[in-house]
Design an enzyme around this catalytic site. Structure first.
Site, PDB file in Angstrom:
ATOM      1  N   LYS A 114       0.827  -1.213   0.000  1.00 27.18           N
ATOM      2  CA  LYS A 114       0.000   0.000   0.000  1.00 27.18           C
ATOM      3  C   LYS A 114       0.855   1.255   0.000  1.00 27.18           C
ATOM      4  O   LYS A 114       0.460   2.266  -0.585  1.00 27.18           O
ATOM      5  CB  LYS A 114      -0.963   0.003   1.195  1.00 27.18           C
ATOM      6  CG  LYS A 114      -2.101  -0.981   1.000  1.00 27.18           C
ATOM      7  CD  LYS A 114      -3.312  -0.633   1.833  1.00 27.18           C
ATOM      8  CE  LYS A 114      -4.474  -1.559   1.461  1.00 27.18           C
ATOM      9  NZ  LYS A 114      -5.600  -1.468   2.368  1.00 27.18           N
ATOM     10  N   LYS A 196      -3.331 -11.086  -6.756  1.00 28.48           N
ATOM     11  CA  LYS A 196      -4.619 -11.497  -6.193  1.00 28.48           C
ATOM     12  C   LYS A 196      -5.763 -10.642  -6.734  1.00 28.48           C
ATOM     13  O   LYS A 196      -5.547  -9.474  -7.082  1.00 28.48           O
ATOM     14  CB  LYS A 196      -4.570 -11.451  -4.662  1.00 28.48           C
ATOM     15  CG  LYS A 196      -4.489 -10.078  -4.073  1.00 28.48           C
ATOM     16  CD  LYS A 196      -4.675 -10.084  -2.557  1.00 28.48           C
ATOM     17  CE  LYS A 196      -4.633  -8.638  -2.086  1.00 28.48           C
ATOM     18  NZ  LYS A 196      -4.826  -8.401  -0.695  1.00 28.48           N
ATOM     19  N   LYS A 199     -10.109  -5.058  -6.133  1.00 30.39           N
ATOM     20  CA  LYS A 199     -10.927  -4.031  -6.793  1.00 30.39           C
ATOM     21  C   LYS A 199     -10.085  -3.074  -7.620  1.00 30.39           C
ATOM     22  O   LYS A 199     -10.598  -2.405  -8.494  1.00 30.39           O
ATOM     23  CB  LYS A 199     -11.730  -3.260  -5.750  1.00 30.39           C
ATOM     24  CG  LYS A 199     -10.818  -2.570  -4.728  1.00 30.39           C
ATOM     25  CD  LYS A 199     -11.577  -1.751  -3.746  1.00 30.39           C
ATOM     26  CE  LYS A 199     -10.659  -0.888  -2.911  1.00 30.39           C
ATOM     27  NZ  LYS A 199      -9.576  -1.541  -2.178  1.00 30.39           N
TER      28      LYS A 199
HETATM   29  P1  TYM Z   1      -9.592  -7.038   3.276  1.00 28.72           P
HETATM   30  O1  TYM Z   1     -10.671  -6.061   3.555  1.00 28.72           O
HETATM   31  O2  TYM Z   1      -8.527  -6.674   2.306  1.00 28.72           O
HETATM   32  O3  TYM Z   1     -10.210  -8.420   2.778  1.00 28.72           O
HETATM   33  C1  TYM Z   1     -11.273  -9.035   3.475  1.00 28.72           C
HETATM   34  C2  TYM Z   1     -11.144 -10.546   3.445  1.00 28.72           C
HETATM   35  O4  TYM Z   1     -11.152 -11.031   2.114  1.00 28.72           O
HETATM   36  C3  TYM Z   1      -9.988 -11.836   1.892  1.00 28.72           C
HETATM   37  N1  TYM Z   1      -9.533 -11.613   0.501  1.00 28.72           N
HETATM   38  C4  TYM Z   1      -9.257 -12.599  -0.351  1.00 28.72           C
HETATM   39  N2  TYM Z   1      -9.317 -13.942  -0.215  1.00 28.72           N
HETATM   40  C5  TYM Z   1      -8.995 -14.682  -1.307  1.00 28.72           C
HETATM   41  N3  TYM Z   1      -8.615 -14.150  -2.488  1.00 28.72           N
HETATM   42  C6  TYM Z   1      -8.538 -12.809  -2.664  1.00 28.72           C
HETATM   43  N4  TYM Z   1      -8.202 -12.296  -3.855  1.00 28.72           N
HETATM   44  C7  TYM Z   1      -8.872 -11.968  -1.570  1.00 28.72           C
HETATM   45  N5  TYM Z   1      -8.910 -10.623  -1.387  1.00 28.72           N
HETATM   46  C8  TYM Z   1      -9.315 -10.425  -0.116  1.00 28.72           C
HETATM   47  C9  TYM Z   1      -8.961 -11.325   2.898  1.00 28.72           C
HETATM   48  O5  TYM Z   1      -7.977 -12.288   3.174  1.00 28.72           O
HETATM   49  C10 TYM Z   1      -9.845 -11.037   4.096  1.00 28.72           C
HETATM   50  O6  TYM Z   1     -10.106 -12.204   4.840  1.00 28.72           O
HETATM   51  N6  TYM Z   1      -6.981  -6.320   7.434  1.00 28.72           N
HETATM   52  C11 TYM Z   1      -8.133  -6.971   6.859  1.00 28.72           C
HETATM   53  C12 TYM Z   1      -9.437  -6.525   7.461  1.00 28.72           C
HETATM   54  C13 TYM Z   1      -9.474  -6.664   8.954  1.00 28.72           C
HETATM   55  C14 TYM Z   1      -9.594  -7.886   9.665  1.00 28.72           C
HETATM   56  C15 TYM Z   1      -9.569  -7.507  11.045  1.00 28.72           C
HETATM   57  C16 TYM Z   1      -9.708  -9.226   9.292  1.00 28.72           C
HETATM   58  C17 TYM Z   1      -9.384  -5.651   9.834  1.00 28.72           C
HETATM   59  N7  TYM Z   1      -9.455  -6.154  11.107  1.00 28.72           N
HETATM   60  C18 TYM Z   1      -9.655  -8.471  12.050  1.00 28.72           C
HETATM   61  C19 TYM Z   1      -9.789 -10.180  10.302  1.00 28.72           C
HETATM   62  C20 TYM Z   1      -9.773  -9.799  11.670  1.00 28.72           C
HETATM   63  C21 TYM Z   1      -8.158  -6.635   5.371  1.00 28.72           C
HETATM   64  O7  TYM Z   1      -7.595  -5.673   4.936  1.00 28.72           O
HETATM   65  O8  TYM Z   1      -8.925  -7.495   4.645  1.00 28.72           O
END
Ligand code: TYM
Length: 332
Positions: A114, A196, A199
């Site tokens: 990022k 991966k 968006k």
């Molecule tokens: P975020 O918002 O980027 O993504 C949310 C969830 O979707 C999964 N994910 C994917 N899984 C498979 N293939 C992909 N291409 C893909 N893109 C996204 C992510 O692994 C995630 O599970 N930091 C976290 C959000 C967060 C969080 C937390 C998660 C904040 N606090 C506490 C768990 C517990 C994040 O940025 O995910």
């Protein structure tokens, strides 16, 4: 009676939910809702580490809640809430900042990615984000954190921070395990199978609320591979595009790679790609329709997130009080 195990996870409402979020995370949450005590939230506080349009953020947060429910997370059985409605996240986030090392934060790949993407806004929050994520998790003393592969590193840091804290103050936090699905843990972009699905490349990204014809168009244009074999065979190193489509197909149909190879034997990509598109469309159709219905009922959504924040605050405040006491803050 045995107490139910606890699960917790969140998604940033920084963009519309996509197939990676669904297969990597939400599908797993919904399938396990009955057997666990579950907390799922919209991680709005995390989104502002990157500049957001306020109106879009507000809209997407509510849309995300409607989509959680439409994916099968019954608000009667799961605690669904908005992160910023539970101030304990910010409060424990600050405390854990003081127990998370600069070196640890510097190694986080999400920070590196990022900060490369947003060179003009490498702010403190972007850097310390994993300490807030550790707080999100540890407040609820969960056994499991169901996430996609890309969040494994943050979950491991959470475990390290919790262990460090427990080592100083005694048993305060349960040490949680990341819970990563077999199929769908890392859905790759349809136009670039080496990165991966996200968006930021909309042509390679399938959104949960997208129209069936747009989804089908994206699958028909998906990159397969440059060989002339034209054969549906699972070989991730040689044929990453095909392997990604097979992973998606496996995640939505429950079929194994061998079954998929047999199903498309002798048929080539021309048949395979639209079949994956159709399977995804049929999986997402009921979710889209239900989410559209729920979204019209703003009063219902409000009642869900208010009740969710109340339940979540009760649990989170218990942990926070314990932490404050341990570190020597005078009780309120
Ligand atoms: P975020 O918002 O980027 O993504 C949310 C969830 O979707 C999964 N994910 C994917 N899984 C498979 N293939 C992909 N291409 C893909 N893109 C996204 C992510 O692994 C995630 O599970 N930091 C976290 C959000 C967060 C969080 C937390 C998660 C904040 N606090 C506490 C768990 C517990 C994040 O940025 O995910």
């Amino acid at each position: 009676m045995d107490e139910k195990k606890v699960m917790l996870s969140g998604i940033q409402p920084s963009g519309d939910l996509h197939l990676g979020n669904y297969l990597g995370a939400i599908k797993n949450w919904a399938e396990r809702a009955e057997s666990f005590d579950c907390y799922y939230f919209m991680a709005d506080m995390h989104t502002i580490t990157v500049r957001q349009n306020p109106a879009d953020l507000r809209r997407r947060t509510l849309e995300q809640l409607a989509q959680y429910i439409a994916c099968g997370l019954d608000p009667e059985k799961n605690t669904l809430f908005i992160q910023s409605h539970v101030p304990a996240h910010a409060e424990l986030g600050w405390v854990l900042n003081c127990y998370t090392m600069f070196g640890e934060l510097s190694r986080m790949t999400q920070f590196k990615d990022k900060s490369a993407k947003h060179k003009d806004n490498i702010n403190g929050g972007l850097f310390t984000y994993p300490a807030l994520m550790a707080a999100d998790i540890l407040l609820y003393q969960p056994d499991y954190v169901p996430v996609g592969e890309d969040q494994k590193q943050h979950c491991e840091l959470t475990r390290d921070v919790a262990q460090r804290f427990n080592h100083i103050y005694g048993d305060v936090f349960k040490i949680p395990e990341p819970y990563i699905p077999k199929a769908g843990a890392r859905v790759m972009g349809l136009t670039a199978p080496d990165s991966k699905m996200s968006k930021s490349i909309p042509e390679g990204c399938v959104f949960l609320m997208e129209k069936p014809e747009d989804i089908q168009r994206k699958f028909k244009r998906a990159i397969t591979d440059s060989d002339t074999e034209n054969c549906v065979r699972y070989a991730p190193a040689e044929k990453p595009g095909v392997a990604n489509l097979m992973n998606i197909y496996s995640a939505v149909t429950g079929r194994t790679m061998e079954e998929i190879e047999a199903e498309f034997a002798g048929q080539g990509y021309g048949k395979f790609k639209p079949a994956v598109g159709d399977a995804v469309i049929e999986t997402l159709r009921p979710i889209r329709e239900e989410a559209q219905r729920i979204l019209k009922d703003k009063a219902y959504l409000e009642s869900v997130y208010k009740a969710g924040a109340e339940k979540a605050s009760y649990v989170a405040n218990k942990t926070l009080r314990k932490v404050y006491k341990k570190i020597g803050f005078v009780a309120r």
